[in-house]
Scaffold this active site. Sequence first.
Site, short mmCIF file in Angstrom:
data_model
loop_
_atom_site.label_atom_id
_atom_site.label_comp_id
_atom_site.label_asym_id
_atom_site.label_seq_id
_atom_site.Cartn_x
_atom_site.Cartn_y
_atom_site.Cartn_z
CB SER A 27 -6.41 6.36 -5.61
OG SER A 27 -5.14 5.79 -4.64
N GLY B 64 0.04 4.95 -10.24
CA GLY B 64 1.25 3.48 -9.72
C GLY B 64 0.50 3.17 -9.62
N GLY B 65 -0.35 1.81 -9.32
CA GLY B 65 -1.18 0.46 -8.93
C GLY B 65 -0.97 0.26 -10.47
CD GLU C 209 5.67 5.86 -2.91
OE1 GLU C 209 6.38 5.21 -3.76
OE2 GLU C 209 4.36 5.05 -2.96
CG ASN D 149 6.12 5.64 -9.96
OD1 ASN D 149 7.24 4.63 -9.61
ND2 ASN D 149 5.94 6.36 -8.86
CD1 TRP D 150 5.41 0.76 -14.31
CD2 TRP D 150 6.61 -1.00 -15.00
NE1 TRP D 150 4.89 0.51 -15.87
CE2 TRP D 150 5.59 -0.57 -16.14
CE3 TRP D 150 8.37 -1.53 -14.58
CZ2 TRP D 150 6.08 -1.85 -16.90
CZ3 TRP D 150 8.15 -2.35 -15.63
CH2 TRP D 150 7.44 -2.01 -17.00
CE LYS D 151 3.87 4.16 -6.11
NZ LYS D 151 3.29 4.58 -5.29
CD GLU E 184 2.73 10.74 -7.73
OE1 GLU E 184 1.76 10.20 -8.54
OE2 GLU E 184 3.41 10.85 -6.78
N GLY F 217 -2.19 5.12 -2.83
CA GLY F 217 -2.00 3.37 -3.20
C GLY F 217 -3.45 3.60 -1.94
CG HIS G 247 6.73 8.68 -5.73
ND1 HIS G 247 6.61 8.72 -4.04
CD2 HIS G 247 6.55 8.89 -6.58
CE1 HIS G 247 5.36 8.06 -4.34
NE2 HIS G 247 5.08 8.63 -6.03
P1 13P Z 1 -1.30 5.15 -6.62
O1 13P Z 1 -2.25 5.12 -7.73
O2 13P Z 1 -0.63 3.22 -6.16
O3 13P Z 1 -1.99 5.25 -5.78
O4 13P Z 1 0.21 5.69 -6.31
C1 13P Z 1 0.50 6.85 -6.81
C2 13P Z 1 1.55 7.16 -7.35
O5 13P Z 1 2.18 7.46 -6.24
C3 13P Z 1 2.28 7.38 -8.37
O6 13P Z 1 3.45 7.90 -8.55
#
Ligand code: 13P
Length: 251
Positions: free
Chosen positions: A214, A235-236, A98, A9-11, A168, A174, A96
């Site tokens: 994470s 994510g990251g 967010e 997930n590149w966000k 999640e 994050g 998600h």
């Molecule tokens: P991180 O891997 O950066 O913690 O993000 C997880 C995430 O929200 C994937 O959708």
Amino acid sequence: MRKNIVAGNWKMNKTLQEGLALATELNEVLAGATPNCDVVIGTPFIHLASVAATVDTTKINVAAQNCADKESGAYTGEISASMVKSTGANYVILGHSERRAYYGETAATLKVKTELALKNDLTPIFCIGEVLEERESNIHFNVVKSQIEESLFDFSAEDFGKIVLAYEPVWAIGTGKTASAEQAQEMHAFIRQTLTAKYGEAVAQNTSILYGGSCNAGNAKELFSNTDVDGGLIGGASLKVADFKAIIDAF
Ligand code: 13P
């Protein structure tokens, strides 16, 4: 049997040029490889068509990170599920945390988005997870169960069977604070039990349940070794090809 999936997930990261470079690099790295899982990259909307045209889509699936809760029409700034599908993407991340927290997405809206995704032949990766206070108050199982029930339990077993879930825990996103392998397994097993009670053993056993929060090259193997953890939503670590590839290789 259910699929193992590693989804990035590149966000809201990467310009179009940077995103294409990242997708191209991943494509090259996977060209000679045979991953033991399905690979998905969730890019910003504007990247979808170019990325889908650039990567080998028999190896790398492309996902949107959201879609509209309307089919088409006068909804300025929105992107419909059919538009997402027309880019060559075949997955969509929905719900998600967010989007729930910052953009007010509700269980009811997410139900409509999921319906539209399925109608347009997109595989939803439906996200659920508790915030820290909910875990500390020991209501995390109820929270996750309600999130699934409220948005997804009106679907037929056949439609539900097309959905991928992603657990999640919001406190792990994050933050560098991953759920332990035990915490992940415990929640994933609970989710599968909840699905068994509603849809029966076959649907529950066939549903892929990903872990997100994470997840990285160092902890993926331990997380994925749990019976009920069928992959990750990353994510990251999906923004660096070497890290993302190492997570894919954890299977
Ligand atoms: P991180 O891997 O950066 O913690 O993000 C997880 C995430 O929200 C994937 O959708």
